[in-house]
Write a protein that holds these residues in place. Structure first.
Motif, PDB file in Angstrom:
ATOM      1  N   UNK A 155       0.843  -1.202   0.000  1.00 21.09           N
ATOM      2  CA  UNK A 155       0.000   0.000   0.000  1.00 21.09           C
ATOM      3  C   UNK A 155       0.875   1.247   0.000  1.00 21.09           C
ATOM      4  N   UNK A 156       0.622   2.195  -0.919  1.00 23.99           N
ATOM      5  CA  UNK A 156       1.451   3.417  -0.978  1.00 23.99           C
ATOM      6  C   UNK A 156       1.351   4.208   0.318  1.00 23.99           C
ATOM      7  N   UNK A 157       2.440   4.905   0.662  1.00 25.73           N
ATOM      8  CA  UNK A 157       2.469   5.708   1.878  1.00 25.73           C
ATOM      9  C   UNK A 157       1.386   6.778   1.856  1.00 25.73           C
ATOM     10  N   UNK A 158       1.133   7.353   0.677  1.00 26.76           N
ATOM     11  CA  UNK A 158       0.102   8.385   0.591  1.00 26.76           C
ATOM     12  C   UNK A 158      -1.269   7.831   0.963  1.00 26.76           C
ATOM     13  N   UNK A 159      -1.561   6.588   0.547  1.00 29.14           N
ATOM     14  CA  UNK A 159      -2.846   5.976   0.879  1.00 29.14           C
ATOM     15  C   UNK A 159      -2.929   5.673   2.374  1.00 29.14           C
ATOM     16  N   UNK A 160      -1.810   5.241   2.948  1.00 27.05           N
ATOM     17  CA  UNK A 160      -1.787   4.947   4.386  1.00 27.05           C
ATOM     18  C   UNK A 160      -2.031   6.221   5.181  1.00 27.05           C
ATOM     19  N   UNK A 161      -1.339   7.299   4.809  1.00 22.81           N
ATOM     20  CA  UNK A 161      -1.501   8.556   5.530  1.00 22.81           C
ATOM     21  C   UNK A 161      -2.925   9.086   5.395  1.00 22.81           C
ATOM     22  N   UNK A 162      -3.503   8.946   4.237  1.00 25.14           N
ATOM     23  CA  UNK A 162      -4.877   9.387   4.055  1.00 25.14           C
ATOM     24  C   UNK A 162      -5.828   8.590   4.957  1.00 25.14           C
ATOM     25  N   UNK A 163      -5.544   7.269   5.074  1.00 24.36           N
ATOM     26  CA  UNK A 163      -6.361   6.419   5.944  1.00 24.36           C
ATOM     27  C   UNK A 163      -6.237   6.856   7.397  1.00 24.36           C
ATOM     28  N   UNK A 164      -5.016   7.183   7.824  1.00 22.97           N
ATOM     29  CA  UNK A 164      -4.781   7.551   9.214  1.00 22.97           C
ATOM     30  C   UNK A 164      -5.453   8.873   9.563  1.00 22.97           C
ATOM     31  N   UNK A 165      -5.206   9.908   8.756  1.00 23.82           N
ATOM     32  CA  UNK A 165      -5.714  11.234   9.116  1.00 23.82           C
ATOM     33  C   UNK A 165      -7.231  11.325   8.949  1.00 23.82           C
ATOM     34  N   UNK A 166      -7.823  10.505   8.063  1.00 31.04           N
ATOM     35  CA  UNK A 166      -9.275  10.522   7.934  1.00 31.04           C
ATOM     36  C   UNK A 166      -9.951   9.749   9.062  1.00 31.04           C
ATOM     37  N   UNK A 167      -9.220   8.830   9.698  1.00 35.66           N
ATOM     38  CA  UNK A 167      -9.792   8.027  10.776  1.00 35.66           C
ATOM     39  C   UNK A 167      -9.681   8.711  12.124  1.00 35.66           C
ATOM     40  N   UNK A 168      -8.552   9.322  12.432  1.00 30.68           N
ATOM     41  CA  UNK A 168      -8.283   9.878  13.763  1.00 30.68           C
ATOM     42  C   UNK A 168      -8.642  11.356  13.788  1.00 30.68           C
ATOM     43  N   UNK A 169      -9.471  11.743  14.747  1.00 34.25           N
ATOM     44  CA  UNK A 169      -9.859  13.148  14.902  1.00 34.25           C
ATOM     45  C   UNK A 169      -8.988  13.873  15.910  1.00 34.25           C
ATOM     46  N   UNK A 170      -8.620  13.195  16.990  1.00 31.13           N
ATOM     47  CA  UNK A 170      -7.880  13.870  18.062  1.00 31.13           C
ATOM     48  C   UNK A 170      -6.921  12.897  18.722  1.00 31.13           C
ATOM     49  N   UNK A 171      -5.751  13.414  19.105  1.00 31.89           N
ATOM     50  CA  UNK A 171      -4.755  12.635  19.836  1.00 31.89           C
ATOM     51  C   UNK A 171      -4.588  13.262  21.210  1.00 31.89           C
ATOM     52  N   UNK A 172      -4.687  12.433  22.241  1.00 32.41           N
ATOM     53  CA  UNK A 172      -4.496  12.869  23.625  1.00 32.41           C
ATOM     54  C   UNK A 172      -3.229  12.187  24.127  1.00 32.41           C
ATOM     55  N   UNK A 173      -2.212  12.979  24.433  1.00 30.55           N
ATOM     56  CA  UNK A 173      -0.914  12.405  24.806  1.00 30.55           C
ATOM     57  C   UNK A 173      -0.643  12.598  26.290  1.00 30.55           C
ATOM     58  N   UNK A 174      -0.270  11.505  26.965  1.00 30.84           N
ATOM     59  CA  UNK A 174       0.012  11.518  28.408  1.00 30.84           C
ATOM     60  C   UNK A 174       1.477  11.187  28.660  1.00 30.84           C
ATOM     61  N   UNK A 175       1.998  11.712  29.744  1.00 27.66           N
ATOM     62  CA  UNK A 175       3.399  11.450  30.115  1.00 27.66           C
ATOM     63  C   UNK A 175       3.506  11.232  31.613  1.00 27.66           C
ATOM     64  N   UNK A 176       4.519  10.472  31.970  1.00 30.31           N
ATOM     65  CA  UNK A 176       4.852  10.244  33.381  1.00 30.31           C
ATOM     66  C   UNK A 176       6.121  11.016  33.685  1.00 30.31           C
ATOM     67  N   UNK A 177       6.104  11.803  34.765  1.00 24.44           N
ATOM     68  CA  UNK A 177       7.233  12.648  35.116  1.00 24.44           C
ATOM     69  C   UNK A 177       8.113  11.982  36.176  1.00 24.44           C
ATOM     70  N   UNK A 178       9.277  12.559  36.392  1.00 28.33           N
ATOM     71  CA  UNK A 178      10.263  11.950  37.285  1.00 28.33           C
ATOM     72  C   UNK A 178       9.760  11.837  38.717  1.00 28.33           C
ATOM     73  N   UNK A 179       8.866  12.735  39.118  1.00 29.22           N
ATOM     74  CA  UNK A 179       8.343  12.667  40.477  1.00 29.22           C
ATOM     75  C   UNK A 179       7.207  11.661  40.611  1.00 29.22           C
ATOM     76  N   UNK A 180       6.910  10.930  39.520  1.00 29.48           N
ATOM     77  CA  UNK A 180       5.863   9.918  39.556  1.00 29.48           C
ATOM     78  C   UNK A 180       4.502  10.420  39.121  1.00 29.48           C
ATOM     79  N   UNK A 181       4.345  11.734  38.947  1.00 26.54           N
ATOM     80  CA  UNK A 181       3.050  12.278  38.520  1.00 26.54           C
ATOM     81  C   UNK A 181       2.827  11.985  37.036  1.00 26.54           C
ATOM     82  N   UNK A 182       1.549  11.927  36.659  1.00 24.75           N
ATOM     83  CA  UNK A 182       1.158  11.682  35.278  1.00 24.75           C
ATOM     84  C   UNK A 182       0.240  12.809  34.831  1.00 24.75           C
ATOM     85  N   UNK A 183       0.485  13.336  33.628  1.00 22.63           N
ATOM     86  CA  UNK A 183      -0.316  14.447  33.127  1.00 22.63           C
ATOM     87  C   UNK A 183      -0.603  14.287  31.649  1.00 22.63           C
TER      88      UNK A 183
END
Length: 453
Positions: free
Chosen positions: A358-386
């Protein structure tokens, strides 16, 4: 190794009158937990001799503990019985852990402050409390003892752990997730990792009050879930992805049919119309495996309104994206990634590995048309998560995916920042009558909001 080196060294000769002082100091260093654990094997053997297995099998845990406590009163009177200081109830609970539970790590599972338990070997056990790792005074008698506990965990979950199948993902009765890797892969004895399950989970509002996000971010996520946007929760190991996914599921309507798919069931949805599915590993003969992709294909035939995948990590990524694109809006899944843009790259990679030519252009089109929002979480050195970023997947500019960051976290100044940008999905949200809530959740352009304590 250090213990063996110390054992080979000849101890220095004590000066006259110092031997008793050394003995007293050694006795002082022997803690109460050490002495308690030392008497467990002896009393365990004695209780097993006095045990009527048929009667014991018919008793509940509390009844068995009471029966063992009564037996301990009699056994303790034996001339060669080590003293237990009248702590019969505690020893009875510990012996039930040996007979039915998880042995010396049983008390850790009953500690509400412990979120993770990590067994690295016979005398190397760590726990996470309030985001911080610490070694605890827990050990196993020998390799056979540790192996027995690991095998019991696997057997109770319908799995197996041995030399032919040394790796296992399982789930405890309380929903906690367990990973076991045994010899010969684990050199120092079976390694056991337990991720504790919190009954009921957290709500998004509770996460906001705890500092994991700003209240306006919580409003935005509520709008996104209610408006049936397709959401991807990304982050590293231990960043709280599953916790956040479970919280987001709380905004799904009670009238919707939801199908959840997980390798080890952790999600705890409160809706009445939920079907929970779990993958199955191969049997001892190497047959019968049901991978996530097969489970997802079957879920599409179950007339779901929404599909929630615990984690996408393989060829099921293509099927998950296709489900989002073909009549299942509001679906959600988690994925390991370093940031929102890396999330899109990882999805492209997983789809590319499965789709072949599958061409990369078709894959990217599939991804961006499927996903509306990305919520990214991280864990910090003090153990907190945000939640450190909420990004709108705008689309493609040429052949390059375009992301618009709606919220970010400034770790240097400990501030949540709103971009105030107009999201690409605003028309869809307004059609559902949620425009006012959306504007409240976006904040003012360039605003710096919510300094953390």
């Amino acid at each position: 190794m250090f213990q063996s080196i110390r054992a080979r060294r000849a101890p220095p000769q004590a000066a006259p009158g110092q031997a008793n002082v050394r003995d007293q100091a050694g006795a002082a260093r022997e803690t109460a937990p050490d002495r308690f654990e030392q008497v467990v094997p002896w009393y365990h053997a004695q209780v097993l001799e006095a045990l009527d297995t048929q009667t014991a099998a018919s008793l509940g845990t509390a009844e068995l503990e009471a029966w063992i406590a009564s037996v301990l009163h009699r056994i303790e009177t034996s001339p060669d019985a080590p003293p237990i200081g009248g702590d019969h109830a505690r020893l009875a609970t510990r012996l039930v852990d040996e007979m039915r539970g998880l042995g010396p790590i049983g008390p850790l599972l009953r500690d509400p402050d412990v979120s993770d338990i990590m067994v690295n070997g016979l005398d190397s056990v760590y726990v996470e409390r309030h985001g911080r790792l610490a070694k605890v005074d827990v050990n196993f008698r020998d390799v056979d003892h540790l192996t027995h506990i690991a095998q019991r965990i696997a057997q109770n979950a319908g799995r197996r752990v041995d030399e032919l199948s040394p790796m296992c993902d399982a789930r405890l009765d309380d929903g906690s997730r367990v990973n076991i890797i045994a010899p010969p892969l684990a050199i120092d004895g079976a390694a056991i990792s337990i991720r504790r399950f919190r009954t009921g989970g957290f709500t998004v509002d509770e996460l906001a009050r705890g500092g994991a996000m700003h209240p306006s971010m919580a409003t935005l996520l509520e709008v996104a879930a209610k408006a049936r946007l397709n959401l991807v929760v990304s982050g590293g190991t231990g960043s709280g992805k599953t916790t956040l996914l479970n919280a987001l599921s709380g905004f799904i309507g009670a009238e919707e049919r939801v199908v959840t798919l997980e390798d080890a069931a952790e999600l705890s949805l409160r809706q009445p119309h939920v079907v929970r599915l779990e993958t199955r590993p191969p049997s001892a003969e190497g047959v019968g495996e049901i991978p996530m992709r097969d489970l997802l294909k079957n879920a599409l035939r179950m007339r779901p309104d929404r599909i929630i995948v615990g984690e996408v990590r393989g060829p099921e990524a293509l099927d998950a994206l296709q489900a989002m694109n073909t009549g299942h809006p509001g679906s959600m899944f988690t994925i390991h990634a370093n940031n929102p843009r890396d999330t899109l790259s990882r999805l492209e990679y997983l789809v590319m590995m499965e789709s072949g030519e599958m061409p990369l252009s078709a894959i990217r089109n599939q991804v961006v048309s499927a996903v509306d929002m990305i919520v990214h979480a991280s864990r910090f050195r003090d153990g907190s998560r945000r939640v450190v970023a909420i990004a709108d997947v705008v689309g493609l500019e040429g052949n390059v995916p375009v992301l618009e960051e709606l919220w970010s976290y400034d770790s240097a100044n400990r501030l949540f920042r709103s971009s105030g940008s107009r999201p690409s999905f605003i028309d869809r949200v307004e059609e559902m009558g949620l425009g006012g809530e959306l504007r409240s959740g976006l904040g003012r352009p360039g605003a710096t909001i919510g300094k953390q304590p």
